[in-house]
Design a protein around this motif. Sequence first.
Motif, PDB file in Angstrom:
ATOM      1  N   GLU A  11       0.847  -1.187   0.000  1.00 36.90           N
ATOM      2  CA  GLU A  11       0.000   0.000   0.000  1.00 36.90           C
ATOM      3  C   GLU A  11       0.884   1.238   0.000  1.00 36.90           C
ATOM      4  O   GLU A  11       1.982   1.220   0.555  1.00 36.90           O
ATOM      5  CB  GLU A  11      -0.900  -0.010   1.230  1.00 36.90           C
ATOM      6  N   ASP A  14      -7.811  -5.524  -0.448  1.00 34.96           N
ATOM      7  CA  ASP A  14      -6.650  -6.116   0.238  1.00 34.96           C
ATOM      8  C   ASP A  14      -6.241  -7.463  -0.353  1.00 34.96           C
ATOM      9  O   ASP A  14      -5.788  -8.351   0.376  1.00 34.96           O
ATOM     10  CB  ASP A  14      -6.937  -6.263   1.744  1.00 34.96           C
ATOM     11  N   PRO A  21      -6.618  -1.097  -0.476  1.00 39.01           N
ATOM     12  CA  PRO A  21      -7.674  -0.837   0.501  1.00 39.01           C
ATOM     13  C   PRO A  21      -8.956  -0.469  -0.238  1.00 39.01           C
ATOM     14  O   PRO A  21      -8.892  -0.012  -1.372  1.00 39.01           O
ATOM     15  CB  PRO A  21      -7.133   0.346   1.314  1.00 39.01           C
TER      16      PRO A  21
END
Lengths: 260, 128, 447
Positions: A202, B64, B106
């Motif tokens: 991320e 995810d 996300p």
Amino acid sequence: MLLTSVMVVLREVLEVALLLSVLLAATRLLELRARWFYIALLLGGCFAVIYGENLAKISQAFGGVGQELVNAGISIFIYILLIVVAVLLLVNWHKKHYKLLTMQFVMLLAVTMAIMREGSEIYVYLTSFWLHPPLLPSVMIGALLGAGIGYSLSALFYYLLCGLSQRYTLGISCIFLTILAAGMSLQASQLLIQADLLPAQEPLWDSSRLLEENSIAGQLFYAISGYEATPTPLEVVVYVGSIVIMLGIIAGVYYRISRD
Amino acid sequence: MINLLKAGKGILSSGRITGCLWLLIILLGFPLLNTCTSDTDKPTVKLEIRNHLFNPSEVAIPADTEVKLVIYNRDSSPEEFESYLLNRKKVIMGNSKAVIFIGPLPAGEYPFFGEFHPKTAQGKIIAQ
Amino acid sequence: MKSIRIFLLITLLSIIMLVNFVSALHGYRDTVAEAQRLFDRQLGASARLLADMPVASGAERVVAQPEAMVMQVWSEDKKLLVRSADAPVKPLSEFAVGFKEINFSGYRWRSLTEYFPDNGHWIIVAERSDLRYQLADKLAIAAVLPILLGLPVAGLLIWFVVGRGLSSLRKLAEALHSKRAEDLTPLPECSPPEELLPVVQSINALLTRLQASFERERRFSADAAHELRTPIAAIQVHAHNLESEFKGTGQKLIPASLVKLEDSVHRMAHLVEQMLDLFRTTPEHYPARFEMLNLHALAREVLAEEYPIFAQRKQQVELLGGRVFIRGDRFALTILLKNLLHNAAKYTPVAGRIKVSTTLVKEDILLRVEDSGPGIPEEEYTRIFERFYRIGGDRHQSTVPGCGLGLSIVQHIARLHGAIIELGQSSFGHGLSVTIRFTKVKEDERD
């Protein structure tokens, strides 16, 4: 279409042109002939067309990630070449005529590779509109505008570098080479993540509000330093690591030279 | 290339710098280790480019999770898949397919577009 | 910076290009946005037009519509009342008022959904996005194109303008370049631009100082030579008297030192004479009196005068050619001929041959003196004009005194007449040939 065309061409042109202006300033600094530059332009242009023509085949290789692998390879290669250039530049600044031919060859190789990579994208982009006449004028004008802006920026940058006193030119050239080189290895890491050869993560932060990647300023920063609005931790590590390694090598060489 | 490296090494013979070079080589070698993990278990999402349009233009993927995006370009002209939020960029030649790995993401919306026809080729990935 | 002109061209063009292109992009973007707003307004007008259309609330109606535009009219209870031929039976977009981008039938569309509470109709109209953009593009391109086309013109103009701006610099360089090495007159200050004025002034100040110092040196040498003349003449007289006195005392043998002394004094006198000739014939200072004269006759005169030198060395001299007339200074040309003849005699061995000729070749008059001596290697040709330069140093086998000024004097006089000196091989097979080429010059050019 014009704006798109400008953006596509400007991004690719800027990346190569900035590298070229730093290397040309270095050539000027060492009072070398710029013959390598013309050869590199010619070779790079030829290779760009060949690469662009074979992009379909390359893309399919290695399970569909051939494009990423080849581009990442080229980027890493350029990174290493730029380290060699920076080192030779420093050495030659202190002790004249050390492997000048090698240095010119390395610069030629780096520029050829960069032109090949970026040029192939422009080639693929422009030729795709060749069969679409209604959009062609818009695309071509956009390409000219983009190329013009990229050229102007780097020409002015080149004269700025040459206009500085020689000591500053050396230092700033080395710093710019480092930043450009780090941008190269950052791109390589991004491509390898895209090809699933490096772990995806991320993003660490999002600075797109501060500076959008899609703006002219964003493209300029991307071309200079590989600006990335949403980098992953790994990308940050690679970027910082590349800078540290290169600066370390430069500092080491500088230390050794000044001790001798 | 090897000659160049040797030329470089001639100058950089001090131990610390050679160490740095090794570190670099190990860093670059890292991807090869990673290839051992196969991608067969990753969910695959298919996407199509036709007439400079993405079809479907909205793709839902699990959040995810790493996803393998397969994009078929049915046009004769090439297209460049690009997304600033996803940090992905890849040229897809005419009448061919391309594989792009994305995620884990996300939950949220991630727009993407075709760089060569950004006015029409637009879409977004919805991670949920 | 290799060239100011290229530097200015590239930087100026880059700045113009950067500013113009970025503003062109802004203009383009604004034009496209304006066109889009216009198209959106048209879409709204179409929707309102449809709302006023009487619609039978019965079966679904299909109407023909221009290509690239679709529409649907839905009743309050989401039943399709009217649609254009290309429109699907499903709602084009969800029932929410406003503009939206949608994909259907393989194209991207700009759709407008409107609700009219008067009759409770939902109206959805849509236009093809790609065609809208193409149209907007066409409009905007027309505004951008002139900027692009104007650039080469700007480049050309900059090139010429910069060239014009630098022309005074070029002129200065040319003026400096065309200056002869000895010409130390100031540069003409014909209104140079402000920026160049200090350069011209500095150069002129430098030239004036240089000329003054040259003049001092020249005058000093000339004065020194002149002042030396009298004592040397006195020494010569004394040496001669000494010799007579020796002879008067009845001594048969004159001491060797006395012979050497006489010889040295003779050489010194010759040197001083040559130096005086050299300074006298400096083209810038020589008060020349040009007249029409027969070069051939003059050569014969000088030859006759100098004949003893050749006779002493048993050399054979011939004078060839015919009458040729030139405008020249008699005195200077006599010195020139004397020097050439002395040199020829000096380097030609005893009993050798010397040839003097005056010829007219096309417009030029040639005076040529050829000897049958050892000659000069070609690489020495430029050096022999240097003052005091003598081939092989001072030790050449010659009984005639020499000081290495002869050819310098010849050069001065040749330049005075605007003549060129050409060196070459003599027609004897060995030996030097010196040719003085008097080119035909217009009267007003020779001042």
